[in-house]
Design an enzyme around this catalytic site. Structure first.
Site, PDB file in Angstrom:
ATOM      1  N   GLU A  92     -64.490  32.879  15.575  1.00  0.00           N
ATOM      2  CA  GLU A  92     -63.666  33.518  16.594  1.00  0.00           C
ATOM      3  C   GLU A  92     -62.844  34.660  16.015  1.00  0.00           C
ATOM      4  O   GLU A  92     -62.323  34.561  14.905  1.00  0.00           O
ATOM      5  CB  GLU A  92     -62.693  32.499  17.180  1.00  0.00           C
ATOM      6  N   CYS A 105     -56.946  39.233  15.050  1.00  0.00           N
ATOM      7  CA  CYS A 105     -56.847  37.980  14.301  1.00  0.00           C
ATOM      8  C   CYS A 105     -58.243  37.616  13.805  1.00  0.00           C
ATOM      9  O   CYS A 105     -59.168  37.469  14.610  1.00  0.00           O
ATOM     10  CB  CYS A 105     -56.298  36.903  15.232  1.00  0.00           C
ATOM     11  N   CYS A 112     -62.762  24.529   9.248  1.00  0.00           N
ATOM     12  CA  CYS A 112     -61.609  24.512   8.340  1.00  0.00           C
ATOM     13  C   CYS A 112     -61.497  23.114   7.748  1.00  0.00           C
ATOM     14  O   CYS A 112     -61.774  22.127   8.410  1.00  0.00           O
ATOM     15  CB  CYS A 112     -60.333  24.867   9.096  1.00  0.00           C
ATOM     16  N   CYS A 116     -55.466  19.680  10.059  1.00  0.00           N
ATOM     17  CA  CYS A 116     -54.227  19.623  10.857  1.00  0.00           C
ATOM     18  C   CYS A 116     -54.545  19.006  12.225  1.00  0.00           C
ATOM     19  O   CYS A 116     -55.532  19.380  12.862  1.00  0.00           O
ATOM     20  CB  CYS A 116     -53.629  21.021  11.031  1.00  0.00           C
ATOM     21  N   CYS A 119     -55.138  21.177  15.540  1.00  0.00           N
ATOM     22  CA  CYS A 119     -55.970  22.374  15.434  1.00  0.00           C
ATOM     23  C   CYS A 119     -57.439  22.086  15.707  1.00  0.00           C
ATOM     24  O   CYS A 119     -58.035  21.205  15.090  1.00  0.00           O
ATOM     25  CB  CYS A 119     -55.807  22.997  14.055  1.00  0.00           C
ATOM     26  N   GLY A 162     -60.043  28.695   9.629  1.00  0.00           N
ATOM     27  CA  GLY A 162     -60.162  28.666   8.178  1.00  0.00           C
ATOM     28  C   GLY A 162     -58.838  28.782   7.467  1.00  0.00           C
ATOM     29  O   GLY A 162     -57.847  29.209   8.040  1.00  0.00           O
ATOM     30  N   GLU A 163     -58.832  28.349   6.213  1.00  0.00           N
ATOM     31  CA  GLU A 163     -57.638  28.471   5.371  1.00  0.00           C
ATOM     32  C   GLU A 163     -57.917  29.623   4.393  1.00  0.00           C
ATOM     33  O   GLU A 163     -58.736  29.478   3.479  1.00  0.00           O
ATOM     34  CB  GLU A 163     -57.392  27.151   4.633  1.00  0.00           C
ATOM     35  N   LEU A 218     -45.432  25.795   8.865  1.00  0.00           N
ATOM     36  CA  LEU A 218     -44.493  24.746   8.459  1.00  0.00           C
ATOM     37  C   LEU A 218     -44.593  23.549   9.408  1.00  0.00           C
ATOM     38  O   LEU A 218     -44.882  22.439   8.984  1.00  0.00           O
ATOM     39  CB  LEU A 218     -43.080  25.324   8.437  1.00  0.00           C
ATOM     40  N   HIS A 219     -44.296  23.787  10.679  1.00  0.00           N
ATOM     41  CA  HIS A 219     -44.496  22.820  11.757  1.00  0.00           C
ATOM     42  C   HIS A 219     -43.611  21.578  11.744  1.00  0.00           C
ATOM     43  O   HIS A 219     -43.652  20.795  12.699  1.00  0.00           O
ATOM     44  CB  HIS A 219     -45.968  22.399  11.860  1.00  0.00           C
ATOM     45  N   ASN A 293     -50.851  24.864  21.843  1.00  0.00           N
ATOM     46  CA  ASN A 293     -51.922  24.956  22.832  1.00  0.00           C
ATOM     47  C   ASN A 293     -52.529  23.570  22.874  1.00  0.00           C
ATOM     48  O   ASN A 293     -53.136  23.138  21.900  1.00  0.00           O
ATOM     49  CB  ASN A 293     -52.979  25.970  22.407  1.00  0.00           C
ATOM     50  N   CYS A 336     -56.643  28.577  17.644  1.00  0.00           N
ATOM     51  CA  CYS A 336     -57.730  28.457  16.681  1.00  0.00           C
ATOM     52  C   CYS A 336     -58.843  27.526  17.116  1.00  0.00           C
ATOM     53  O   CYS A 336     -58.614  26.365  17.392  1.00  0.00           O
ATOM     54  CB  CYS A 336     -57.188  27.915  15.374  1.00  0.00           C
TER      55      CYS A 336
END
Ligand code: SAH
Length: 353
Positions: A92, A105, A112, A116, A119, A162-163, A218-219, A293, A336
């Site tokens: 994407e 983006c 990934c 998380c 995600c 992805g990271e 961070l989250h 989201n 994502c």
């Protein structure tokens, strides 16, 4: 015979690659301009190159490109592209038009590996790293779309699937290549790299001397909640991430952005806002609050509007620069991996993972 791809090469590499075909240095520079400034994806249309050389080039070389697999556009102009790579996998890319220019983006991996919980990119794990050419091809694709309106990509956020720090060399070469004058001539400051907090990668980046904006996902302001949301926190807990971010801020002189995805009942309390304010009080920081989201399969929901405002106010009252991310493109699954996830799920045979 496998053709050698030129997209993703620095001009010196292009020059060296095509020299055996009898192409002089300046021809290599012309090729770089065709690929990076005029978005050519084949050699036939490279009209300032002799016809016999174009035929030779076509035989031995290719220009990596992506093709549109699906597209969704929101009312505010945010456009999400699902772009197919040459092996049939898809990633994407999102175009976000702002008052101050076009931001894109990009994805850096198919899938990934970070895991998380909120995600969608990570639902099937990491499939593979993208190459420099594949990351760049996403920007070139959007530039080509924008060229119709005489516009271009002004800034890049490395926040797609992805990271990025888990695909370090390719991502760094992508940034460097975009910066080259024969390519897009973009300043390093127009890049934001977002990481889940890979401490060794942050330190390595700090040593590169390229002042991109670092964004840290961070989250949560505490290790217990952060570890529940982001498994990587068990390897690199909050205090080690902050220490690395501080080193990055002093090495680059740049403010670090902290992304904080707000999830109802998990990380949106007043106490958590105060704790976050306490952690950031003496740091060069920006906070980007992102109402989650919702990902239906994980049962995670967005806090009420008032709750989001309250969280923001607590940070601002503590003199911390914070904004709630403009709710662009929620209706088009701009978070994502959500479009890719939808397309993959809608197919009887999955192409990946
Ligand atoms: N792997 C990198 C970059 C990709 S994600 C990183 O973790 O930073 C870009 C941002 O979107 C991250 O902050 C990520 O945590 C966040 N994100 C992912 N899924 C989301 C969702 N469903 N709602 C809101 N933010 C999300």
């Amino acid at each position: 015979m496998e053709k050698t791809n030129l997209c993703g090469m620095f001009v010196e590499e292009i020059i060296a690659a095509v020299a055996p075909l009898g192409l002089e240095k300046y021809r290599g520079r012309q090729l770089a301009e065709w690929i990076y400034q005029r978005y050519a994806t084949d050699f036939a249309g490279m009209t300032n190159l002799p016809m016999d050389k174009r035929i030779l080039l076509e035989e031995h070389f290719s220009v990596e490109s992506v093709t549109l697999a699906a597209q969704e556009e929101a009312a505010d102009g945010t456009t999400k592209y699902l772009l197919a790579l040459e092996d049939g996998l898809a990633v994407e890319t999102v175009l976000m038009p702002h008052k101050y220019g076009n931001s894109v983006c990009v994805s850096t991996q198919v899938g990934c590996g970070m895991g998380c919980v909120f995600c969608a990119s990570t639902l099937h794990g990491v499939v593979r790293n993208l190459t420099v050419g594949e990351i760049l091809a996403q920007v070139l694709y959007v530039n080509q779309m924008l060229s119709i309106k005489n516009e271009k990509v002004d800034s890049v956020v490395i926040m797609g699937s992805g990271e990025p720090l888990a695909n370090y060399e390719q991502v760094l070469n992508f940034i460097r290549l975009c910066h080259e004058p024969y390519s897009m001539n973009m300043s390093y400051r127009s890049f934001t790299l977002s990481t889940a907090g890979l401490v060794p990668g942050i330190d390595r980046l700090a040593g590169e001397g390229i002042p991109v904006t670092l964004a840290i996902s961070l989250h949560a302001p505490s290790n217990d909640v952060r570890s529940r949301l982001m498994p990587i926190n068990q390897t690199y807990p909050i205090e080690t991430v902050f220490a690395a971010a501080d080193r990055y801020a002093s090495a680059s002189g740049r403010r670090v952005t902290y992304e904080y995805t707000l999830i109802a009942g998990i990380n949106d309390s007043e106490e958590q806002a105060k704790e976050l304010a306490r952690l950031l009080k003496y740091r060069l920081a920006n906070v980007n609050l992102i109402p989650v989201n919702p990902v239906p399969e994980r049962g995670l929901f967005r806090p009420e509007k008032e709750k989001i405002q309250r969280f923001l106010q607590i940070l601002q009252a503590a003199k911390i620069t914070a904004t709630v991310r403009r709710e662009m493109g929620t209706e088009i699954r701009a978070a994502c991996g959500q479009l890719r996830h939808k397309v993959l799920n809608g197919k009887s045979s999955q192409r990946s993972a």
